[in-house]
Write an enzyme that holds these catalytic residues in place. Structure first.
Site, PDB file in Angstrom:
ATOM      1  N   LYS A   1      -4.627  -1.786   3.633  1.00  0.00           N
ATOM      2  CA  LYS A   1      -6.068  -1.569   3.640  1.00  0.00           C
ATOM      3  C   LYS A   1      -6.840  -2.760   3.112  1.00  0.00           C
ATOM      4  CE  LYS A   1      -6.123   3.396   3.732  1.00  0.00           C
ATOM      5  NZ  LYS A   1      -6.150   4.644   2.974  1.00  0.00           N
ATOM      6  N   ARG A   2      -6.189  -3.588   2.319  1.00  0.00           N
ATOM      7  CA  ARG A   2      -6.883  -4.776   1.813  1.00  0.00           C
ATOM      8  C   ARG A   2      -7.118  -5.801   2.918  1.00  0.00           C
ATOM      9  NH1 ARG A   2      -1.741  -4.744  -0.169  1.00  0.00           N
ATOM     10  NH2 ARG A   2      -0.328  -6.353   0.597  1.00  0.00           N
TER      11      ARG A   2
END
Length: 277
Positions: free
Chosen positions: A251-252
């Site tokens: 998700k980063r």
């Protein structure tokens, strides 16, 4: 057996290409089998889960052309139920309270646990009785005691890397999983694999379709299923979507977010092609 599967993202960030692969594959397999495709929000991390991320997830899935059956299931609305269902394990002596912090656990470990999904707990609080539980204490599963109850349960895997019947080796489980935390008192937190085991049973999930990085979590879920008398689904762990350096997307990696591709004019067909579907 009816084919029922689910897509279960955590609304803690935007969907990326890896999520798209899981969602599309699960959706398409369910529709091809004439089955059901459910949507679940694994939002037990109340601090990091945000309504704006959930709204974006719903919008991205709709844009991809995916439809789900029934209402969205949100785990945050069932935390009290999950915790209540732990009581039989406590009564059987399979749980114990733990007051260790993450730093306590790291300091007690002899060496880093490289290549395993869990930080294996050294057992500092093992042997404490439930009557000693204090606010803020976690509840841990006494894995050795649990394995004496369930033995060596198995599960069926249909994914490309691990196809076949897998039997859980108790000695390996003790070495690589250990006494996992199932909940933490006073923080309304329950473990992903506990809530998922309950929900899969309650929703009649027959097939779990997810990324290969979650394969290592399957044994602890199967152990919990057997302890609670729940059915074990068929598992399908698909290949991971990686970046140009071979690193798994997370998700980063906002640069890989579906919203970015959408803004640049990509179509749902482009996304399917990018993830190999």
């Amino acid at each position: 057996m009816a084919f029922v599967t689910r897509f279960a993202p955590s609304p803690t960030g935007p969907l990326h290409l890896g999520h798209a692969c899981s969602a599309i594959l699960a959706h398409d397999m369910a529709r091809a089998a004439g089955g059901r495709f459910l949507l679940r929000m694994e939002d037990t991390d109340l601090e990091r889960s945000k309504p704006e991320y959930e709204a974006q997830i719903l919008d991205d899935l709709t844009w991809l052309g995916l439809s789900w059956d029934g209402p969205v299931h949100r785990q945050s609305e069932h935390i009290d139920s999950y915790n209540a269902r732990l009581e039989p394990l406590a009564a059987r002596g399979l749980l114990y309270p733990c007051s260790c912090t993450r730093s306590d656990i790291r300091a007690a470990l002899a060496a880093p646990q490289e290549g395993v999904a869990f930080t294996v707990y050294p057992g500092t609080c093992r042997g404490r009785g439930m009557d000693s539980r204090r606010p803020g204490d976690a509840l841990r599963l006494d894995l050795a005691a649990a394995l004496r109850v369930v033995g060596s349960p198995g599960f069926t895997e249909t994914g490309p890397a691990h196809q076949g019947l897998h039997r859980i080796d108790p000695a390996l489980a003790l070495r690589e999983i250990g006494d996992v935390v199932l909940s933490r008192k006073g923080e309304d937190i329950v473990a992903y694999f506990l809530a998922s085991a309950f929900d899969d049973a309650d929703q009649g999930i027959s097939h779990v379709i997810r990324g290969e990085d979650l394969f290592a979590f399957t044994p602890v879920q199967v152990i919990l299923q057997r302890l609670f008398g729940l059915p074990t689904p068929i598992y399908h762990h698909h290949r991971l979507i990686r970046d140009d350096q071979g690193k798994r997307l997370a998700k980063r990696d906002d640069a890989r977010a579906l919203a970015k591709y959408r803004a640049e004019g990509a179509t749902p067909a482009d996304i399917r092609r990018m993830v190999g579907l």
